[in-house]
Motif scaffolding. Sequence first.
Motif, mmCIF file in Angstrom:
data_model
loop_
_atom_site.group_PDB
_atom_site.id
_atom_site.type_symbol
_atom_site.label_atom_id
_atom_site.label_comp_id
_atom_site.label_asym_id
_atom_site.label_seq_id
_atom_site.Cartn_x
_atom_site.Cartn_y
_atom_site.Cartn_z
ATOM 1 N N PHE A 43 0.833 -1.211 0.000
ATOM 2 C CA PHE A 43 0.000 0.000 0.000
ATOM 3 C C PHE A 43 0.863 1.255 0.000
ATOM 4 O O PHE A 43 0.608 2.208 -0.746
ATOM 5 N N VAL A 44 1.909 1.277 0.839
ATOM 6 C CA VAL A 44 2.773 2.455 0.928
ATOM 7 C C VAL A 44 3.490 2.711 -0.397
ATOM 8 O O VAL A 44 3.549 3.852 -0.875
ATOM 9 N N LEU A 45 4.045 1.643 -1.011
ATOM 10 C CA LEU A 45 4.771 1.830 -2.263
ATOM 11 C C LEU A 45 3.834 2.271 -3.387
ATOM 12 O O LEU A 45 4.195 3.114 -4.215
ATOM 13 N N THR A 46 2.627 1.696 -3.428
ATOM 14 C CA THR A 46 1.658 2.118 -4.441
ATOM 15 C C THR A 46 1.281 3.578 -4.248
ATOM 16 O O THR A 46 1.242 4.360 -5.213
ATOM 17 N N ALA A 47 1.005 3.966 -3.005
ATOM 18 C CA ALA A 47 0.666 5.359 -2.730
ATOM 19 C C ALA A 47 1.830 6.277 -3.082
ATOM 20 O O ALA A 47 1.634 7.392 -3.585
ATOM 21 N N LEU A 48 3.064 5.818 -2.830
ATOM 22 C CA LEU A 48 4.238 6.638 -3.111
ATOM 23 C C LEU A 48 4.337 6.964 -4.596
ATOM 24 O O LEU A 48 4.690 8.085 -4.975
ATOM 25 N N VAL A 49 4.027 5.987 -5.462
ATOM 26 C CA VAL A 49 4.101 6.248 -6.899
ATOM 27 C C VAL A 49 3.095 7.328 -7.293
ATOM 28 O O VAL A 49 3.402 8.233 -8.079
ATOM 29 N N ARG B 34 -5.240 0.094 -16.456
ATOM 30 C CA ARG B 34 -3.829 0.400 -16.205
ATOM 31 C C ARG B 34 -3.685 0.906 -14.781
ATOM 32 O O ARG B 34 -4.553 1.625 -14.281
ATOM 33 N N GLY B 35 -2.584 0.541 -14.153
ATOM 34 C CA GLY B 35 -2.417 0.896 -12.742
ATOM 35 C C GLY B 35 -1.049 1.476 -12.438
ATOM 36 O O GLY B 35 -0.422 2.137 -13.268
ATOM 37 N N VAL B 36 -0.585 1.142 -11.248
ATOM 38 C CA VAL B 36 0.618 1.777 -10.731
ATOM 39 C C VAL B 36 1.858 1.397 -11.525
ATOM 40 O O VAL B 36 2.819 2.177 -11.602
ATOM 41 N N VAL B 37 1.882 0.214 -12.146
ATOM 42 C CA VAL B 37 3.061 -0.193 -12.910
ATOM 43 C C VAL B 37 3.290 0.735 -14.100
ATOM 44 O O VAL B 37 4.431 1.070 -14.439
ATOM 45 N N SER B 38 2.214 1.179 -14.732
ATOM 46 C CA SER B 38 2.352 2.108 -15.851
ATOM 47 C C SER B 38 2.998 3.413 -15.398
ATOM 48 O O SER B 38 3.886 3.955 -16.077
ATOM 49 N N LEU B 39 2.552 3.932 -14.268
ATOM 50 C CA LEU B 39 3.144 5.167 -13.748
ATOM 51 C C LEU B 39 4.593 4.957 -13.347
ATOM 52 O O LEU B 39 5.454 5.808 -13.603
#
Length: 397
Positions: free
Chosen positions: A139-145, A222-227
């Motif tokens: 959750f933290v890493l996803t939010a960080l992106v 598309r999600g966090v990997v794209s960003l």
Amino acid sequence: MKDFRIPKHLVVILEGESLLNEASSLVLYRFAVAAMLAGEVSLGQASVSFLFAAVGGTLIGYILGRIAMWVFTHLEDTLLDILVSFLASFAAYLAAEQVHASGVLAAVTCGLVLGQQQHVAFTARTRLEMNAVWGFVEFVLTALVFVLIGLQLRGILERLEHYDPWHLAGLGLAVSAALIISRFVWVFPALRLPRAMSRRLRERDPMPPWSHATVLSWAGMRGVVSLAAALALPANFPGRDIILFLAFCALLATLVLQGTTPGPLIRRLGLSEPSGEAANPAVTPQAIDARSEATVAAMTAVTEQMDSLSPEQAAAAEDLLRELRQRAKRIDQLSQEAETGAQRLAARLGLRLTAIEAARAKLLADHRDELEADELAALVSELDLEEQQIRVALGER
């Protein structure tokens, strides 16, 4: 998708592709960036490098995963187990990158090995706490992106002031539309052509209806990997700002449009109905049958120990067997009653949650001053674990 009873194999396809497609696409992404910066690329050399990166990364991840499992068998501390799980993941990534293989595929493969073997090597406490820690870190890493793209977006828009706003909007719509349409163009042939060309495959796995392909095509969010991929572009990469802007547009468009409409689409196609209690993972017929078999296995294990027990232990074992037989009887009744029995089990679990909350409130209200801190914490922890067990059974997280 959790709120709809779609065919299980569709869920498996979506989960599998979200794991492996992203990893393999990041390998291609790395070659594309290198080719752009170098100004030229050899198709043959790139193909060989891609195969080496994919196979090498997978092999290194598997080896590191097996090594980590061996380490786990020699540890008896939950915190050390959690620490090793992190070290194994980073070790797999770094080892693969060191030999120019795919670190992403290595980390994915290592995670698959750990996940497959977790019930053998980890204690119940380790599994519970490891899931909590990894869930928080994810959750933290996803939010960080998202925070990073938000911090950069203002500067990106300022540097794109020389673009016509309508031109930027048109580019964003075009890229988003291309992503959505290209998935339809790929998924329909990928599902149907292999079966059309192979009778054996068709007999083993019949041709899926067009509604299945439609749902799979529409689920291409598309999600966090794209960003993260866009953010990882070198600072001097040509067109980096416009790429970041378009990645954000694509993510926003697919999450808002496709992320909010699968329910109406599934109902429109007649693929499923909104779930009620019967769609709960704890109360499906398969889950009830599994509970029955697990209870029988528990009774068998206790019965086999009866001859070696002392009289006091044998009496306790008889009490436990009576409890297990009653549980097996209730499960059989639920199985025979099908939908009504499933709803009854869900209701019973819900009432147990209410009882646990009342017990916890009583402890904290009337016994906080009477009990030692350790005693009170132990009693509350028992209730917390029981509550978590029920919520997991109900499919809650």
